[in-house]
Write a protein that holds these residues in place. Structure first.
Motif, PDB file in Angstrom:
ATOM      1  N   UNK A   1       0.728  -1.168   0.056  1.00 49.61           N
ATOM      2  CA  UNK A   1      -0.026  -0.149   0.119  1.00 49.61           C
ATOM      3  C   UNK A   1       0.894   1.420  -0.028  1.00 49.61           C
ATOM      4  N   UNK A   2       1.996   1.139   0.809  1.00 48.13           N
ATOM      5  CA  UNK A   2       2.809   2.084   0.665  1.00 48.13           C
ATOM      6  C   UNK A   2       3.518   2.690  -0.630  1.00 48.13           C
ATOM      7  N   UNK A   3       3.589   1.572  -1.414  1.00 45.01           N
ATOM      8  CA  UNK A   3       4.137   1.850  -2.941  1.00 45.01           C
ATOM      9  C   UNK A   3       3.262   2.637  -3.740  1.00 45.01           C
ATOM     10  N   UNK A   4       1.738   2.117  -3.384  1.00 46.46           N
ATOM     11  CA  UNK A   4       0.553   2.825  -4.266  1.00 46.46           C
ATOM     12  C   UNK A   4       0.697   4.269  -3.800  1.00 46.46           C
ATOM     13  N   UNK A   5       0.849   4.414  -2.547  1.00 45.73           N
ATOM     14  CA  UNK A   5       0.837   5.784  -2.008  1.00 45.73           C
ATOM     15  C   UNK A   5       1.626   6.746  -2.878  1.00 45.73           C
ATOM     16  N   UNK A   6       2.904   6.215  -2.543  1.00 43.43           N
ATOM     17  CA  UNK A   6       3.861   6.893  -3.317  1.00 43.43           C
ATOM     18  C   UNK A   6       3.794   7.257  -4.578  1.00 43.43           C
ATOM     19  N   UNK A   7       3.458   6.374  -5.533  1.00 40.70           N
ATOM     20  CA  UNK A   7       3.264   6.701  -6.874  1.00 40.70           C
ATOM     21  C   UNK A   7       2.232   7.494  -7.083  1.00 40.70           C
ATOM     22  N   UNK A   8       1.055   7.301  -6.339  1.00 43.17           N
ATOM     23  CA  UNK A   8      -0.152   8.488  -6.584  1.00 43.17           C
ATOM     24  C   UNK A   8       0.525   9.753  -6.358  1.00 43.17           C
ATOM     25  N   UNK A   9       1.355   9.816  -5.275  1.00 46.23           N
ATOM     26  CA  UNK A   9       1.763  11.202  -4.755  1.00 46.23           C
ATOM     27  C   UNK A   9       2.672  11.802  -5.881  1.00 46.23           C
ATOM     28  N   UNK A  10       3.599  10.929  -6.367  1.00 42.34           N
ATOM     29  CA  UNK A  10       4.585  11.224  -7.359  1.00 42.34           C
ATOM     30  C   UNK A  10       3.631  11.857  -8.589  1.00 42.34           C
ATOM     31  N   UNK A  11       2.801  11.091  -9.259  1.00 47.44           N
ATOM     32  CA  UNK A  11       1.759  11.579 -10.325  1.00 47.44           C
ATOM     33  C   UNK A  11       1.176  12.666 -10.134  1.00 47.44           C
ATOM     34  N   UNK A  12       0.549  13.014  -8.803  1.00 51.53           N
ATOM     35  CA  UNK A  12      -0.099  14.281  -8.587  1.00 51.53           C
ATOM     36  C   UNK A  12       0.969  15.350  -8.505  1.00 51.53           C
ATOM     37  N   UNK A  13       2.200  15.160  -7.901  1.00 51.43           N
ATOM     38  CA  UNK A  13       2.889  16.324  -7.968  1.00 51.43           C
ATOM     39  C   UNK A  13       3.633  16.568  -9.403  1.00 51.43           C
ATOM     40  N   UNK A  14       3.840  15.540 -10.025  1.00 53.97           N
ATOM     41  CA  UNK A  14       4.322  15.931 -11.506  1.00 53.97           C
ATOM     42  C   UNK A  14       3.425  16.481 -12.224  1.00 53.97           C
ATOM     43  N   UNK A  15       1.897  16.211 -12.044  1.00 53.02           N
ATOM     44  CA  UNK A  15       0.844  16.770 -12.917  1.00 53.02           C
ATOM     45  C   UNK A  15       0.628  18.160 -12.291  1.00 53.02           C
ATOM     46  N   UNK A  16       0.804  18.429 -11.182  1.00 54.68           N
ATOM     47  CA  UNK A  16       0.765  19.884 -10.679  1.00 54.68           C
ATOM     48  C   UNK A  16       1.597  20.809 -11.323  1.00 54.68           C
ATOM     49  N   UNK A  17       2.810  20.147 -11.330  1.00 60.57           N
ATOM     50  CA  UNK A  17       4.210  20.870 -12.006  1.00 60.57           C
ATOM     51  C   UNK A  17       3.645  21.012 -13.342  1.00 60.57           C
ATOM     52  N   UNK A  18       3.222  20.126 -14.354  1.00 57.94           N
ATOM     53  CA  UNK A  18       2.854  20.210 -15.612  1.00 57.94           C
ATOM     54  C   UNK A  18       1.823  21.360 -15.852  1.00 57.94           C
ATOM     55  N   UNK A  19       0.987  21.258 -14.735  1.00 56.81           N
ATOM     56  CA  UNK A  19      -0.269  22.132 -14.875  1.00 56.81           C
ATOM     57  C   UNK A  19       0.107  23.643 -14.801  1.00 56.81           C
ATOM     58  N   UNK A  20       0.995  24.056 -14.054  1.00 55.48           N
ATOM     59  CA  UNK A  20       1.432  25.492 -13.668  1.00 55.48           C
ATOM     60  C   UNK A  20       2.599  25.825 -14.627  1.00 55.48           C
ATOM     61  N   UNK A  21       3.346  24.679 -14.976  1.00 57.06           N
ATOM     62  CA  UNK A  21       4.312  25.190 -16.312  1.00 57.06           C
ATOM     63  C   UNK A  21       3.577  25.456 -17.691  1.00 57.06           C
ATOM     64  N   UNK A  22       2.444  24.607 -17.801  1.00 60.51           N
ATOM     65  CA  UNK A  22       1.742  24.919 -19.029  1.00 60.51           C
ATOM     66  C   UNK A  22       0.798  26.109 -18.955  1.00 60.51           C
ATOM     67  N   UNK A  23       0.519  26.538 -17.790  1.00 62.87           N
ATOM     68  CA  UNK A  23      -0.357  27.848 -17.820  1.00 62.87           C
ATOM     69  C   UNK A  23       0.703  28.863 -17.984  1.00 62.87           C
ATOM     70  N   UNK A  24       1.850  28.848 -17.297  1.00 69.68           N
ATOM     71  CA  UNK A  24       2.880  29.906 -17.405  1.00 69.68           C
ATOM     72  C   UNK A  24       3.464  29.747 -19.066  1.00 69.68           C
ATOM     73  N   UNK A  25       3.551  28.960 -19.529  1.00 68.41           N
ATOM     74  CA  UNK A  25       4.147  28.955 -21.188  1.00 68.41           C
ATOM     75  C   UNK A  25       3.037  29.530 -21.793  1.00 68.41           C
TER      76      UNK A  25
END
Length: 185
Positions: free
Chosen positions: A1-25
């Motif tokens: 379960x810990x691995x799933x949490x980490x993978x979801x967190x990584x995906x969420x963080x990367x997507x947030x960075x992509x969203x901010x980067x896309x808006x700024x671009x």
């Protein structure tokens, strides 16, 4: 379960960075001086549409799905007020991106093509540009508020569990004041 949490967190963080980067671009491309020709402007609008279609919208979709999944794989999040505020803000972001940002990028690209073809006036996008800037700033502010909530994780509201008892904090209180606040809640 810990691995799933980490993978979801990584995906969420990367997507947030992509969203901010896309808006700024998107904002960076809007802020450059308008190209000299209608064809150049059409290319600029085509680039904005690509950013919207390939960066902003997919990043938002991944952020929303991973945010919901994080509540599934880490059930204590279901009792945290800040998580529900993030979920509500996520819905606002989805509406803003889907109905305004993505739609405006597509519409503006089509109007720019009409300007190039000579079937639309050169100032046909002036009003749209003002609305576009306002929407981009609002969506960016909501996105940054979501990021702040995810990092800060304030004790805003705690919901009762199904049995009617108060939910327990995910971590031990940091000091006596926090312990007293937990007892009062």
């Amino acid at each position: 379960m810990q691995t799933k949490r980490k993978l979801v967190k990584i995906g969420h963080t990367a997507a947030s960075a992509g969203l901010v980067g896309g808006l700024l671009a998107y904002m960076a491309l809007l802020s450059v001086n308008a190209p000299e020709t209608a064809a150049g402007y059409e290319q600029l609008r085509g680039s904005i549409k690509v950013i919207s279609d390939w960066v902003i919208f997919p990043s938002l979709a991944i952020a929303l799905v991973s945010g919901i999944l994080s509540m599934v794989v880490h059930t204590p999040f279901q009792d945290r007020g800040w998580v529900w505020i993030k979920a509500a803000l996520g819905i606002l972001m989805f509406k803003g991106v889907l109905t305004v940002v993505n739609a405006k990028a597509s519409y503006a690209a089509a109007v720019a093509a009409d300007i190039t073809a000579g079937t639309a006036a050169p100032d046909a996008l002036d009003e749209l540009l003002q609305l576009e800037w306002g929407t981009l700033w609002v969506v960016l502010a909501i996105t940054l508020a979501n990021i702040v909530l995810g990092v800060w994780r304030p004790r805003i509201v705690r919901f009762g569990t199904a049995s009617g008892t108060k939910a327990q904090p995910a971590t031990a209180p940091a000091n006596d004041a926090d312990r007293a606040a937990d007892k009062a809640a």
